[in-house]
Structure formats: structure tokens, C-alpha cells
Scaffold this motif. Structure first.
Motif, PDB file in Angstrom:
ATOM      1  N   UNK A 102     -29.527 -30.394  -5.649  1.00 60.68           N
ATOM      2  CA  UNK A 102     -28.952 -29.542  -4.738  1.00 60.68           C
ATOM      3  C   UNK A 102     -31.396 -29.145  -4.317  1.00 60.68           C
ATOM      4  N   UNK A 103     -30.739 -29.178  -3.113  1.00 61.30           N
ATOM      5  CA  UNK A 103     -32.487 -29.153  -2.354  1.00 61.30           C
ATOM      6  C   UNK A 103     -32.370 -27.248  -2.162  1.00 61.30           C
ATOM      7  N   UNK A 104     -33.628 -26.423  -1.651  1.00 62.88           N
ATOM      8  CA  UNK A 104     -32.831 -24.504  -1.614  1.00 62.88           C
ATOM      9  C   UNK A 104     -32.379 -24.793  -0.350  1.00 62.88           C
ATOM     10  N   UNK A 105     -32.526 -26.458   0.805  1.00 70.49           N
ATOM     11  CA  UNK A 105     -31.369 -25.932   2.173  1.00 70.49           C
ATOM     12  C   UNK A 105     -30.435 -26.021   2.330  1.00 70.49           C
ATOM     13  N   UNK A 106     -29.798 -26.038   0.633  1.00 73.47           N
ATOM     14  CA  UNK A 106     -28.098 -26.709   0.462  1.00 73.47           C
ATOM     15  C   UNK A 106     -27.587 -25.244  -0.558  1.00 73.47           C
ATOM     16  N   UNK A 107     -28.289 -24.215  -0.879  1.00 72.94           N
ATOM     17  CA  UNK A 107     -27.727 -23.073  -2.179  1.00 72.94           C
ATOM     18  C   UNK A 107     -27.118 -23.157  -1.161  1.00 72.94           C
ATOM     19  N   UNK A 108     -26.982 -22.126  -0.036  1.00 72.18           N
ATOM     20  CA  UNK A 108     -26.595 -21.311   0.256  1.00 72.18           C
ATOM     21  C   UNK A 108     -24.773 -21.641   0.297  1.00 72.18           C
ATOM     22  N   UNK A 111     -21.072 -23.209  -3.095  1.00 72.49           N
ATOM     23  CA  UNK A 111     -19.802 -23.000  -3.558  1.00 72.49           C
ATOM     24  C   UNK A 111     -18.699 -24.251  -3.251  1.00 72.49           C
ATOM     25  N   UNK A 112     -18.981 -24.787  -1.838  1.00 73.00           N
ATOM     26  CA  UNK A 112     -18.375 -25.621  -1.375  1.00 73.00           C
ATOM     27  C   UNK A 112     -19.112 -27.118  -1.877  1.00 73.00           C
ATOM     28  N   UNK A 113     -20.276 -27.211  -2.934  1.00 72.43           N
ATOM     29  CA  UNK A 113     -20.385 -28.451  -3.209  1.00 72.43           C
ATOM     30  C   UNK A 113     -20.056 -28.026  -4.504  1.00 72.43           C
ATOM     31  N   UNK A 114     -19.762 -27.986  -5.246  1.00 76.46           N
ATOM     32  CA  UNK A 114     -19.339 -27.128  -6.743  1.00 76.46           C
ATOM     33  C   UNK A 114     -17.652 -28.196  -6.547  1.00 76.46           C
ATOM     34  N   UNK A 115     -17.078 -27.542  -5.697  1.00 75.98           N
ATOM     35  CA  UNK A 115     -15.268 -27.503  -4.485  1.00 75.98           C
ATOM     36  C   UNK A 115     -15.215 -29.051  -4.782  1.00 75.98           C
ATOM     37  N   UNK A 116     -16.325 -29.709  -4.289  1.00 76.83           N
ATOM     38  CA  UNK A 116     -16.454 -30.833  -3.979  1.00 76.83           C
ATOM     39  C   UNK A 116     -16.449 -31.864  -5.519  1.00 76.83           C
ATOM     40  N   UNK A 117     -17.426 -31.730  -5.620  1.00 79.27           N
ATOM     41  CA  UNK A 117     -17.684 -32.721  -6.682  1.00 79.27           C
ATOM     42  C   UNK A 117     -16.625 -32.222  -8.247  1.00 79.27           C
ATOM     43  N   UNK A 129     -17.654 -39.607 -11.959  1.00 81.41           N
ATOM     44  CA  UNK A 129     -18.706 -37.649 -12.967  1.00 81.41           C
ATOM     45  C   UNK A 129     -19.981 -37.330 -12.074  1.00 81.41           C
ATOM     46  N   UNK A 130     -19.758 -36.445 -11.409  1.00 81.53           N
ATOM     47  CA  UNK A 130     -20.690 -35.992 -11.297  1.00 81.53           C
ATOM     48  C   UNK A 130     -21.658 -34.402 -11.397  1.00 81.53           C
ATOM     49  N   UNK A 131     -22.427 -34.696 -11.723  1.00 84.07           N
ATOM     50  CA  UNK A 131     -22.982 -32.996 -12.352  1.00 84.07           C
ATOM     51  C   UNK A 131     -24.131 -32.582 -11.838  1.00 84.07           C
ATOM     52  N   UNK A 132     -24.600 -31.165 -11.262  1.00 83.55           N
ATOM     53  CA  UNK A 132     -25.385 -30.277 -10.960  1.00 83.55           C
ATOM     54  C   UNK A 132     -27.098 -30.378 -11.228  1.00 83.55           C
ATOM     55  N   UNK A 179     -14.028 -22.673   5.090  1.00 89.66           N
ATOM     56  CA  UNK A 179     -14.698 -22.822   3.455  1.00 89.66           C
ATOM     57  C   UNK A 179     -14.137 -25.041   3.231  1.00 89.66           C
ATOM     58  N   UNK A 180     -12.954 -24.670   3.768  1.00 91.85           N
ATOM     59  CA  UNK A 180     -12.467 -25.533   2.529  1.00 91.85           C
ATOM     60  C   UNK A 180     -12.253 -26.532   3.515  1.00 91.85           C
ATOM     61  N   UNK A 181     -12.968 -26.778   5.159  1.00 89.55           N
ATOM     62  CA  UNK A 181     -13.442 -27.872   5.512  1.00 89.55           C
ATOM     63  C   UNK A 181     -15.076 -28.142   5.406  1.00 89.55           C
ATOM     64  N   UNK A 182     -15.923 -26.722   5.610  1.00 92.01           N
ATOM     65  CA  UNK A 182     -17.208 -27.485   4.843  1.00 92.01           C
ATOM     66  C   UNK A 182     -17.146 -28.435   3.736  1.00 92.01           C
ATOM     67  N   UNK A 183     -16.447 -28.090   2.298  1.00 93.86           N
ATOM     68  CA  UNK A 183     -16.233 -28.795   1.684  1.00 93.86           C
ATOM     69  C   UNK A 183     -15.642 -30.100   2.044  1.00 93.86           C
ATOM     70  N   UNK A 184     -14.934 -29.572   2.264  1.00 92.44           N
ATOM     71  CA  UNK A 184     -15.141 -31.164   2.774  1.00 92.44           C
ATOM     72  C   UNK A 184     -15.374 -32.643   3.167  1.00 92.44           C
TER      73      UNK A 184
END
Length: 249
Positions: A102-108, A111-117, A129-132, A179-184
Motif C-alpha cells: 500500500x503506497x503512502x498515498x493510499x494509507x487513508x 479500511x477499504x483495502x482490507x474490506x476488499x481483501x 489469498x491477498x496479504x498486505x 465506504x462500501x462503494x470505495x471498497x467496491x
């Protein structure tokens, strides 16, 4: 003395001629890069994308708005018929641990990234299987990128058994979505990284795609439908799950 001088001049001219000839016969960097780009362009056409839909974006080609083909990518060979719609699958070894940086530009949007994973990792009977990870080595980078108006994200297809190595998210453009749409959006682009084409390719006028074996037909609830940023399904549909299991079981 004069004879020695003439001999010296003759030798120098011979060396100069040899050097010039070698330079003229050696392909330049621009030629090599042009040849590689042509290979990638031909590969894209071979996947079924019409030439007029391929957008030249400097060091990469873009098709269908959100699929990236780097011009320096390794072009897969020996593609199986049932994989033709994407050109390549992630190998059985690599798909079990796709390392996402996760690039620093996406750390905000962690939560959306973890939801997608969690959605991809939660498919029963599927080896995806994805891991950060916080640094190298990693397989995929997710980063913020200004894609202009109308494009929410982009992802790359797999190549040579590796997951597509890049996800771009137009963070400012999707910031106002739920949030759901961003994770989508993130979940959708991750689908491209493991080979999925847009499920609704026909309805939105994209190039012909081959159905996943045994899981054909349209699916209004698919998270892999294109052109639905901010309004599409927010969870993997039953057919999305079936397709993931069919390709990676």
C-alpha cells in the motif's frame, strides 16, 4: 618516416570505420523499445481488443478504461483456450499469497483495502489469498493516481504466472462515494489483477470476452461489471464466487 605516418593513418581509419560500422549495425534503445511495444500491442489485439480501442498512454496501453498493459511487460506464451479472455492466470503457487504493498498515498483508505481483501480471501474453495506487506518483496502496488473524470480505478492483468502488478485508484474522484462503494472500486480492480474481465462487456460495448468455463451468462449483481463506479454491486455475487473457484480451486 613518411611511410610510418601513412601506416598510422591507415590503422586509425580502419579502427574508425570498424567502430562506425558496429554502431550502425547495433539496434538502438528506441528500436528495441518500439519492438517490445509492438509485441504488447499485438498481444492485446490477440486477446480480442479491437485496435481502435487501445489507448497509447506513454509507457503503457489502456483498454476498457481501467485495464493497464505496460509496454515493458513480459508477453505470456502458450495461453490455454479457457484462459483466453484474460490471456493468463496467476500461477497456483503465487495466487495463494499475493503480496499487496500500500503506497503512502493510499494509507487513508486502509479500511477499504482490507474490506476488499476480505471479500477475495473469504471465498470458500478458492486459492486466491491477498496479504498486505509493508515493503519489498511485494507483487502488487496500490497507489493514488489522478485518472481524470469518469475513471475510478485501473488494474493490470496477470503476466507469466504473476498477479497484475499495479492498482491505481482515483482517490479524490471516489472520495464522495460511500465506504462500501470505495471498497467496491478496490475490489473490482483486484479482480483484474487475478484475470477477470468486465462481466457486462457486451452491454457496454467492449471487446468480446470468453466466459469462465461453466460460469457463463450475464450477471447484473457482479462486482466485475464495468462502468458502475459509485453505483455498482458492493459484494461479490454468487457468479463472481463461482468464477473465482472455477479458475482458482
Amino acid at each position: 618516416m613518411k611511410k610510418n605516418m601513412l601506416c598510422t593513418i591507415a590503422v586509425l581509419l580502419a579502427v574508425l570505420f570498424a567502430a562506425c560500422k558496429k554502431s550502425a549495425d547495433t539496434p538502438g534503445t528506441a528500436t528495441i523499445e518500439s519492438t517490445q511495444a509492438a509485441k504488447v500491442h499485438g498481444y492485446i489485439i490477440g486477446l480480442g481488443f479491437p485496435a481502435h480501442t487501445i489507448v497509447d498512454n506513454g509507457n503503457e496501453y489502456i483498454v476498457e478504461g481501467d485495464i493497464i498493459f505496460p509496454k515493458n511487460m513480459e508477453v505470456p506464451g502458450g495461453v490455454k483456450t479457457e484462459q483466453y479472455y484474460t490471456g493468463s492466470l496467476v500461477s497456483a503457487t503465487n495466487v495463494t499469497n499475493i503480496r499487496l504493498y500500500v503506497d503512502t498515498s493510499m494509507t487513508s483508505m486502509a479500511s477499504e483495502i482490507n474490506s476488499a481483501i476480505a471479500q477475495w480471501n473469504g471465498i470458500s474453495g478458492c486459492t486466491i489469498h491477498w496479504t498486505v506487506v509493508t515493503g519489498a518483496p511485494f507483487d502488487v502496488t496500490i497507489t493514488n493516481y489522478n485518472l481524470g473524470s469518469g475513471v475510478c480505478g485501473q488494474g493490470t492483468f496477470p503476466s507469466s504466472g504473476n498477479a497484475g502488478n499495479l492498482i491505481r485508484i482515483n482517490k479524490s474522484y471516489i472520495a464522495g462515494n460511500s465506504f462500501a462503494q470505495r471498497a467496491r472500486t478496490i475490489c473490482h480492480e483486484m479482480g483484474h489483477n487475478v484475470s477477470f474481465r468486465h462481466t457486462n462487456w457486451s452491454a457496454i460495448g467492449e471487446s468480446t470476452a470468453t466466459d469462465v468455463p461453466g460460469v457463463g451468462g450475464t450477471d447484473a449483481s457482479s462486482i466485475m461489471n464495468g462502468g458502475q463506479c459509485g453505483s455498482g454491486a458492493t459484494v461479490l455475487s454468487a457468479k463472481d464466487i463461482q468464477a473465482a473457484v472455477a479458475l482458482y480451486h
